[in-house]
Each structure stands twice: as C-alpha cells, then as structure tokens.
Motif scaffolding. Structure first.
Motif, PDB file in Angstrom:
ATOM      1  N   VAL A  23       0.840  -1.204   0.000  1.00  0.00           N
ATOM      2  CA  VAL A  23       0.000   0.000   0.000  1.00  0.00           C
ATOM      3  C   VAL A  23       0.871   1.247   0.000  1.00  0.00           C
ATOM      4  O   VAL A  23       0.601   2.208  -0.728  1.00  0.00           O
ATOM      5  N   ALA A  24       1.925   1.249   0.790  1.00  0.00           N
ATOM      6  CA  ALA A  24       2.825   2.399   0.838  1.00  0.00           C
ATOM      7  C   ALA A  24       3.517   2.620  -0.509  1.00  0.00           C
ATOM      8  O   ALA A  24       3.640   3.760  -0.975  1.00  0.00           O
ATOM      9  N   ALA A  25       3.955   1.547  -1.144  1.00  0.00           N
ATOM     10  CA  ALA A  25       4.621   1.675  -2.442  1.00  0.00           C
ATOM     11  C   ALA A  25       3.665   2.199  -3.508  1.00  0.00           C
ATOM     12  O   ALA A  25       4.042   3.027  -4.339  1.00  0.00           O
ATOM     13  N   THR A  26       2.427   1.725  -3.473  1.00  0.00           N
ATOM     14  CA  THR A  26       1.431   2.208  -4.433  1.00  0.00           C
ATOM     15  C   THR A  26       1.165   3.687  -4.228  1.00  0.00           C
ATOM     16  O   THR A  26       1.074   4.460  -5.183  1.00  0.00           O
ATOM     17  N   GLY A  27       1.042   4.102  -2.982  1.00  0.00           N
ATOM     18  CA  GLY A  27       0.826   5.524  -2.681  1.00  0.00           C
ATOM     19  C   GLY A  27       1.971   6.388  -3.171  1.00  0.00           C
ATOM     20  O   GLY A  27       1.759   7.479  -3.709  1.00  0.00           O
ATOM     21  N   ALA A  28       3.195   5.911  -2.987  1.00  0.00           N
ATOM     22  CA  ALA A  28       4.361   6.666  -3.447  1.00  0.00           C
ATOM     23  C   ALA A  28       4.370   6.787  -4.968  1.00  0.00           C
ATOM     24  O   ALA A  28       4.688   7.841  -5.522  1.00  0.00           O
ATOM     25  N   THR A  29       3.992   5.720  -5.652  1.00  0.00           N
ATOM     26  CA  THR A  29       3.946   5.736  -7.119  1.00  0.00           C
ATOM     27  C   THR A  29       2.894   6.715  -7.617  1.00  0.00           C
ATOM     28  O   THR A  29       3.137   7.496  -8.546  1.00  0.00           O
ATOM     29  N   VAL A  30       1.732   6.705  -6.994  1.00  0.00           N
ATOM     30  CA  VAL A  30       0.660   7.623  -7.392  1.00  0.00           C
ATOM     31  C   VAL A  30       1.072   9.065  -7.127  1.00  0.00           C
ATOM     32  O   VAL A  30       0.849   9.949  -7.956  1.00  0.00           O
ATOM     33  N   ALA A  31       1.695   9.321  -5.991  1.00  0.00           N
ATOM     34  CA  ALA A  31       2.132  10.681  -5.669  1.00  0.00           C
ATOM     35  C   ALA A  31       3.178  11.168  -6.668  1.00  0.00           C
ATOM     36  O   ALA A  31       3.144  12.332  -7.094  1.00  0.00           O
ATOM     37  N   ARG A  32       4.094  10.300  -7.065  1.00  0.00           N
ATOM     38  CA  ARG A  32       5.120  10.686  -8.029  1.00  0.00           C
ATOM     39  C   ARG A  32       4.486  11.040  -9.373  1.00  0.00           C
ATOM     40  O   ARG A  32       4.853  12.032 -10.005  1.00  0.00           O
ATOM     41  N   ALA A  33       3.541  10.227  -9.810  1.00  0.00           N
ATOM     42  CA  ALA A  33       2.872  10.494 -11.088  1.00  0.00           C
ATOM     43  C   ALA A  33       2.091  11.802 -11.018  1.00  0.00           C
ATOM     44  O   ALA A  33       2.058  12.569 -11.990  1.00  0.00           O
ATOM     45  N   GLU A  34       1.475  12.072  -9.885  1.00  0.00           N
ATOM     46  CA  GLU A  34       0.711  13.316  -9.719  1.00  0.00           C
ATOM     47  C   GLU A  34       1.645  14.525  -9.767  1.00  0.00           C
ATOM     48  O   GLU A  34       1.320  15.537 -10.377  1.00  0.00           O
ATOM     49  N   ARG A  35       2.805  14.435  -9.159  1.00  0.00           N
ATOM     50  CA  ARG A  35       3.763  15.550  -9.209  1.00  0.00           C
ATOM     51  C   ARG A  35       4.230  15.799 -10.634  1.00  0.00           C
ATOM     52  O   ARG A  35       4.364  16.940 -11.065  1.00  0.00           O
ATOM     53  N   ARG A  36       4.482  14.725 -11.377  1.00  0.00           N
ATOM     54  CA  ARG A  36       4.884  14.891 -12.781  1.00  0.00           C
ATOM     55  C   ARG A  36       3.782  15.561 -13.584  1.00  0.00           C
ATOM     56  O   ARG A  36       4.041  16.425 -14.414  1.00  0.00           O
ATOM     57  N   ARG A  37       2.543  15.138 -13.343  1.00  0.00           N
ATOM     58  CA  ARG A  37       1.427  15.691 -14.100  1.00  0.00           C
ATOM     59  C   ARG A  37       1.245  17.177 -13.781  1.00  0.00           C
ATOM     60  O   ARG A  37       0.998  17.987 -14.661  1.00  0.00           O
ATOM     61  N   ARG A  38       1.403  17.542 -12.547  1.00  0.00           N
ATOM     62  CA  ARG A  38       1.206  18.936 -12.154  1.00  0.00           C
ATOM     63  C   ARG A  38       2.388  19.828 -12.498  1.00  0.00           C
ATOM     64  O   ARG A  38       2.319  21.033 -12.352  1.00  0.00           O
ATOM     65  N   ALA A  39       3.478  19.251 -12.961  1.00  0.00           N
ATOM     66  CA  ALA A  39       4.667  20.027 -13.293  1.00  0.00           C
ATOM     67  C   ALA A  39       4.493  20.808 -14.595  1.00  0.00           C
ATOM     68  O   ALA A  39       5.278  21.691 -14.888  1.00  0.00           O
TER      69      ALA A  39
END
Length: 72
Positions: A23-39
């Motif tokens: 669950v923690a790894a999935t959350g980290a992956t989603v957060a990383r993708a969200e940061r890229r998208r918002r960049a």
C-alpha cells in the motif's frame, strides 16, 4: 480469540507486513505520477493537447473541429 502461534503466526505477520508495504509503495507511485502531471504549465498542457488533436485528426482524415458546428 487467540493469536496464531508458530509458523502460521509468522506467515500471517509477514503477509500483513507485505500488504502494508504494498500500500505504501502504491501511494508513493501515485504521488510521483501526480507531481509529474502537475509540473506542466497551462500553456504546455494546451500545446500538448493541440498537438495530440492534430495528430489524431490527421490519422483519421477528419477535417475541422468536431465540437464546433457551422451555423447557416
């Protein structure tokens, strides 16, 4: 209810730990993708969308904007 002992207890503890790590790894992956998208700046997003639309309509042989209709 008694807590499982022996090998079963160890297996259940490891399964629980693995699920928490997953669950923690999935959350980290989603957060990383969200940061890229918002960049992207709004202008970059608009340019990318226009470019993708132009490529899609060129491949299909479409003409004009399907969302706009000409009024007589």
């Amino acid at each position: 209810m008694k807590r499982p002992e022996g090998k079963l207890g160890v297996v259940l503890a490891l399964a629980g730990l693995a699920s928490v790590i997953g669950v923690a790894a999935t959350g980290a992956t989603v957060a990383r993708a969200e940061r890229r998208r918002r960049a992207y700046t709004p202008d970059e997003v608009r340019d990318r969308l226009h470019r993708r639309y132009a490529e899609a309509t060129a491949d299909e042989g479409c003409e004009g904007d399907p969302l706009r209709t000409e009024q007589s």
